[in-house]
Design a protein around this motif. Structure first.
Motif, mmCIF file in Angstrom:
data_model
loop_
_atom_site.group_PDB
_atom_site.id
_atom_site.type_symbol
_atom_site.label_atom_id
_atom_site.label_comp_id
_atom_site.label_asym_id
_atom_site.label_seq_id
_atom_site.Cartn_x
_atom_site.Cartn_y
_atom_site.Cartn_z
ATOM 1 N N GLY A 291 -80.554 -63.496 5.940
ATOM 2 C CA GLY A 291 -80.890 -62.669 5.784
ATOM 3 C C GLY A 291 -80.705 -62.135 4.407
ATOM 4 N N GLN A 292 -80.251 -62.161 3.750
ATOM 5 C CA GLN A 292 -80.087 -62.219 2.071
ATOM 6 C C GLN A 292 -80.688 -63.326 0.820
ATOM 7 N N LEU A 293 -82.236 -62.804 0.805
ATOM 8 C CA LEU A 293 -82.553 -63.399 0.578
ATOM 9 C C LEU A 293 -81.790 -64.585 -1.049
ATOM 10 N N GLU A 294 -80.869 -63.738 -1.886
ATOM 11 C CA GLU A 294 -80.664 -64.586 -2.955
ATOM 12 C C GLU A 294 -79.052 -65.372 -2.605
ATOM 13 N N ARG A 295 -78.906 -64.907 -1.204
ATOM 14 C CA ARG A 295 -77.746 -65.798 -0.658
ATOM 15 C C ARG A 295 -78.339 -67.410 -0.534
ATOM 16 N N ARG A 296 -79.626 -67.211 0.233
ATOM 17 C CA ARG A 296 -80.640 -68.039 1.005
ATOM 18 C C ARG A 296 -80.696 -69.453 -0.436
ATOM 19 N N ARG A 297 -81.340 -68.383 -1.437
ATOM 20 C CA ARG A 297 -81.517 -69.275 -2.489
ATOM 21 C C ARG A 297 -80.201 -69.706 -3.664
ATOM 22 N N HIS A 298 -79.397 -69.680 -3.076
ATOM 23 C CA HIS A 298 -77.928 -70.074 -3.914
ATOM 24 C C HIS A 298 -77.986 -71.189 -2.511
ATOM 25 N N ALA A 299 -77.723 -71.266 -1.893
ATOM 26 C CA ALA A 299 -77.788 -71.998 -0.362
ATOM 27 C C ALA A 299 -78.476 -72.930 -0.731
ATOM 28 N N TYR A 300 -79.584 -73.305 -0.873
ATOM 29 C CA TYR A 300 -80.547 -74.248 -1.459
ATOM 30 C C TYR A 300 -80.270 -75.116 -2.944
ATOM 31 N N LEU A 301 -79.623 -74.121 -3.585
ATOM 32 C CA LEU A 301 -79.609 -74.346 -4.636
ATOM 33 C C LEU A 301 -78.143 -75.572 -4.616
ATOM 34 N N ARG A 302 -77.204 -75.314 -3.965
ATOM 35 C CA ARG A 302 -75.897 -76.009 -3.979
ATOM 36 C C ARG A 302 -76.203 -77.425 -2.745
ATOM 37 N N LEU A 303 -77.370 -77.327 -2.096
ATOM 38 C CA LEU A 303 -78.249 -78.759 -1.973
ATOM 39 C C LEU A 303 -78.367 -79.547 -2.505
ATOM 40 N N ALA A 304 -78.923 -79.497 -3.683
ATOM 41 C CA ALA A 304 -78.917 -79.952 -4.865
ATOM 42 C C ALA A 304 -78.092 -81.043 -4.620
ATOM 43 N N ASP A 305 -76.867 -80.432 -5.274
ATOM 44 C CA ASP A 305 -75.590 -81.256 -4.707
ATOM 45 C C ASP A 305 -74.991 -81.893 -3.812
ATOM 46 N N VAL A 306 -74.909 -81.405 -3.042
ATOM 47 C CA VAL A 306 -74.269 -81.733 -1.627
ATOM 48 C C VAL A 306 -74.894 -82.168 -0.247
ATOM 49 N N GLY A 307 -76.498 -81.652 -0.892
ATOM 50 C CA GLY A 307 -77.083 -82.248 0.425
ATOM 51 C C GLY A 307 -77.235 -83.694 0.991
ATOM 52 N N THR A 308 -78.207 -84.335 2.150
ATOM 53 C CA THR A 308 -77.796 -85.725 1.955
ATOM 54 C C THR A 308 -79.405 -86.076 2.591
ATOM 55 N N LYS B 40 -70.731 -66.842 -3.243
ATOM 56 C CA LYS B 40 -71.031 -67.974 -4.759
ATOM 57 C C LYS B 40 -69.978 -68.420 -4.761
ATOM 58 N N GLY B 41 -70.601 -69.611 -5.455
ATOM 59 C CA GLY B 41 -69.177 -70.556 -5.842
ATOM 60 C C GLY B 41 -69.637 -72.598 -4.793
ATOM 61 N N ASN B 42 -68.332 -72.491 -5.453
ATOM 62 C CA ASN B 42 -68.370 -74.799 -5.173
ATOM 63 C C ASN B 42 -68.864 -74.648 -3.113
ATOM 64 N N LEU B 43 -70.180 -74.349 -2.419
ATOM 65 C CA LEU B 43 -70.003 -73.933 -1.668
ATOM 66 C C LEU B 43 -69.970 -75.551 -0.808
ATOM 67 N N THR B 44 -68.884 -75.460 0.329
ATOM 68 C CA THR B 44 -69.333 -76.730 1.080
ATOM 69 C C THR B 44 -70.817 -76.990 1.765
ATOM 70 N N ARG B 45 -70.434 -78.752 2.014
ATOM 71 C CA ARG B 45 -72.346 -78.667 2.768
ATOM 72 C C ARG B 45 -72.309 -77.605 3.651
ATOM 73 N N ALA B 46 -71.067 -77.879 4.895
ATOM 74 C CA ALA B 46 -71.506 -76.818 5.965
ATOM 75 C C ALA B 46 -71.325 -75.384 5.435
ATOM 76 N N GLU B 47 -70.881 -74.845 4.858
ATOM 77 C CA GLU B 47 -71.093 -74.031 4.180
ATOM 78 C C GLU B 47 -72.645 -73.385 3.603
ATOM 79 N N ALA B 48 -73.279 -74.518 2.926
ATOM 80 C CA ALA B 48 -74.548 -74.242 1.969
ATOM 81 C C ALA B 48 -75.431 -74.290 3.345
ATOM 82 N N LEU B 49 -75.549 -75.160 4.433
ATOM 83 C CA LEU B 49 -76.198 -74.992 5.688
ATOM 84 C C LEU B 49 -76.720 -74.084 5.857
ATOM 85 N N ARG B 50 -75.425 -73.510 6.651
ATOM 86 C CA ARG B 50 -75.616 -72.154 7.049
ATOM 87 C C ARG B 50 -75.832 -70.954 6.645
#
Length: 223
Positions: free
Chosen positions: A48-65, A33-43
């Motif tokens: 396979g971890q649901l919470e990790r996936r949720r956090h990744a999509y959350l991060r794309l709210a800020d860094v997604g294009t 967790k933390g300030n993932l880069t866009r590449a990390e969030a996409l990855r």
């Protein structure tokens, strides 16, 4: 008919959505967790971890294009309901970025005027945004909504069409075009637009209802 007016979704709100998943309970802090880069969030959207996936999509709210929209659209078919909801909100958040320090506050003013039901003022402000950023699809989509609420259906259809031309994934514009065709007693045309909207985003429950009405009207017109 009143079109849904989607408001910019902040990371704070998305975080609240993520924390509200039933049955999850408290989740301990994770090293990823933390300030993932866009590449990390996409990855991590493929984790396979649901919470990790949720956090990744959350991060794309800020860094997604805009380049990430196809991935987010695929998440609209995720088996996890909360992921589907978050993905849709992230899509709207990305679509609503002007990428311009002058146009952005103007656009936000237009949205605020819509919330205040000052539809004529909103239309005028959004026209200013369009003049400044004619390639910004969401300004056309929002002006279309203002035109609907001002009973200017032909103008609304033209604006929705332009939004879709600029953003071929815009399920909101397709929904709006369907309502415009219904208003102009063209249920067959409406059916086509509603079906296309649902093909892109299968979670548009109001559109399923509108589609049923349009299909019934189209069938009646054939008899």
């Amino acid at each position: 008919m009143i079109l849904n007016v989607h408001i910019r979704v902040t990371a704070t709100l998305l975080a609240a959505l993520l924390c509200a998943a039933p049955g999850d309970g408290a989740v301990a802090a994770q090293p990823w967790k933390g300030n993932l880069t866009r590449a990390e969030a996409l990855r991590d959207t493929g984790s396979g971890q649901l919470e990790r996936r949720r956090h990744a999509y959350l991060r794309l709210a800020d860094v997604g294009t805009m380049e990430d929209i196809p991935l987010l659209l695929s998440a609209l078919r995720d088996e996890e309901e909360l992921i589907r909801g978050v993905a849709e909100q992230v899509i709207w958040g990305i679509w609503m970025r002007t990428g311009d320090s002058v146009a952005d506050p103007m656009f936000q003013t237009g949205l605020q005027l819509m919330q205040e039901k000052n539809y004529r003022g909103a239309r005028d402000k959004l026209s200013e945004v369009i003049e400044l950023k004619p390639e910004f699809a969401e300004a056309w989509n929002r002006r279309a909504e203002a035109n609907v609420l001002l009973d200017r259906w032909d103008d609304a259809f033209a604006d929705f069409h332009k939004a879709l031309e600029l953003n071929p994934y815009h399920f909101g514009a397709l929904e709006g075009m369907g309502h415009c065709r219904l208003n102009r007693n063209d249920p067959v045309g409406a059916v086509g637009y509603f079906r296309r909207a649902i093909e892109i985003n299968p979670n548009l429950w109001d559109v399923y209802e509108a589609l049923q009405r349009a299909e019934a009207a189209a069938e009646k017109s054939r008899t």
